[in-house]
Design an enzyme around this catalytic site. Structure first.
Site, mmCIF file in Angstrom:
data_model
loop_
_atom_site.group_PDB
_atom_site.id
_atom_site.type_symbol
_atom_site.label_atom_id
_atom_site.label_comp_id
_atom_site.label_asym_id
_atom_site.label_seq_id
_atom_site.Cartn_x
_atom_site.Cartn_y
_atom_site.Cartn_z
ATOM 1 N N GLU A 20 -3.073 96.277 61.097
ATOM 2 C CA GLU A 20 -4.031 97.207 60.487
ATOM 3 C C GLU A 20 -3.655 98.670 60.691
ATOM 4 O O GLU A 20 -3.758 99.477 59.767
ATOM 5 C CB GLU A 20 -5.437 96.942 61.021
ATOM 6 C CG GLU A 20 -6.057 95.672 60.511
ATOM 7 C CD GLU A 20 -5.594 94.395 61.216
ATOM 8 O OE1 GLU A 20 -4.850 94.497 62.227
ATOM 9 O OE2 GLU A 20 -5.975 93.313 60.765
ATOM 10 N N PHE A 45 -11.530 95.385 62.375
ATOM 11 C CA PHE A 45 -10.141 95.712 62.682
ATOM 12 C C PHE A 45 -9.808 97.175 62.411
ATOM 13 O O PHE A 45 -8.746 97.653 62.809
ATOM 14 C CB PHE A 45 -9.192 94.787 61.927
ATOM 15 C CG PHE A 45 -9.430 93.331 62.225
ATOM 16 C CD1 PHE A 45 -9.973 92.921 63.434
ATOM 17 C CD2 PHE A 45 -9.121 92.371 61.291
ATOM 18 C CE1 PHE A 45 -10.196 91.581 63.705
ATOM 19 C CE2 PHE A 45 -9.339 91.028 61.549
ATOM 20 C CZ PHE A 45 -9.874 90.625 62.768
ATOM 21 N N GLN A 81 -15.348 88.826 64.686
ATOM 22 C CA GLN A 81 -14.916 89.357 63.399
ATOM 23 C C GLN A 81 -15.961 90.288 62.786
ATOM 24 O O GLN A 81 -15.799 90.763 61.675
ATOM 25 C CB GLN A 81 -14.652 88.209 62.420
ATOM 26 C CG GLN A 81 -13.783 87.112 62.960
ATOM 27 C CD GLN A 81 -12.401 87.583 63.358
ATOM 28 O OE1 GLN A 81 -11.680 88.152 62.560
ATOM 29 N NE2 GLN A 81 -12.033 87.364 64.598
ATOM 30 N N ARG A 127 -20.046 90.052 53.951
ATOM 31 C CA ARG A 127 -19.331 88.838 53.566
ATOM 32 C C ARG A 127 -20.082 88.001 52.536
ATOM 33 O O ARG A 127 -19.474 87.487 51.610
ATOM 34 C CB ARG A 127 -19.053 87.989 54.807
ATOM 35 C CG ARG A 127 -18.209 86.782 54.505
ATOM 36 C CD ARG A 127 -17.911 86.014 55.788
ATOM 37 N NE ARG A 127 -16.819 85.095 55.625
ATOM 38 C CZ ARG A 127 -16.928 83.889 55.099
ATOM 39 N NH1 ARG A 127 -18.084 83.459 54.663
ATOM 40 N NH2 ARG A 127 -15.879 83.110 54.989
#
Length: 173
Positions: A20, A45, A81, A127
């Site tokens: 990243e 990230f 995450q 998401r």
């Protein structure tokens, strides 16, 4: 789903895999060449690449950043995450604009606004697939909010952004 863009424009797509910070560095180089790069990974990230994003802002680069899988709606990917810090980080960059769209139409509008904004632009995406709230003709502006529902006898205001707009609408109902 950047693979969809890659399928249509492979000559405009650079894959950086799970690097990243390097990806943002590549984006900075592309921006320095007067192109408008969009760098995209899970929002969590971007904590790894934040120093580069910050330096891009200080340097006046026209870098666009997208963070997916943000907030508390991550689902099966798990809490490691889940991007939570991204919103605070991106707001610290002078001149940046930050969007947290709540449906497909507002995401499309945010993408256009970010692309046309000179400087750092950040789009924070959740998401889950969410129901459409706004018609595709809805006009969005940087720095403006939207009132989704208003009643004659309102006594409180419920505020939301992104996926929480849907929860706020349920609470209001």
């Amino acid at each position: 789903m950047t693979c969809d863009f890659k399928a249509v424009h492979p000559e405009r797509f650079i894959e950086c895999y799970i690097a990243e910070q390097n990806m943002v560095g590549v984006g900075m180089g592309v921006a320095a060449r007067q192109f408008i790069p969009f760098v995209n990974t899970f929002a969590a990230f971007h904590t790894r690449s934040f120093d580069f994003i910050r330096m891009a802002g200080i340097s006046g680069l026209n870098l666009k950043v997208v963070g997916s899988h943000c907030g508390v709606s991550i689902g099966e990917d798990g809490s490691s995450q889940m991007g939570l810090e991204d919103l605070a980080m991106m707001r610290t960059i002078p001149g940046s604009v930050v969007f947290y769209p709540s449906d497909g139409n507002s995401t499309w509008a945010a993408t256009q606004l970010v692309a046309n904004h000179k400087g750092i632009g950040y789009i924070r995406n959740g998401r889950p697939i969410c129901p459409v709230i706004y018609p595709n003709t809805e006009v969005f502006e940087i720095g403006k909010l939207k009132v989704v529902e208003k009643g004659e006898a309102d006594k409180i205001t419920v505020v939301g952004a992104g996926i929480t707009v849907h929860e706020a609408m349920k609470a209001a109902a």
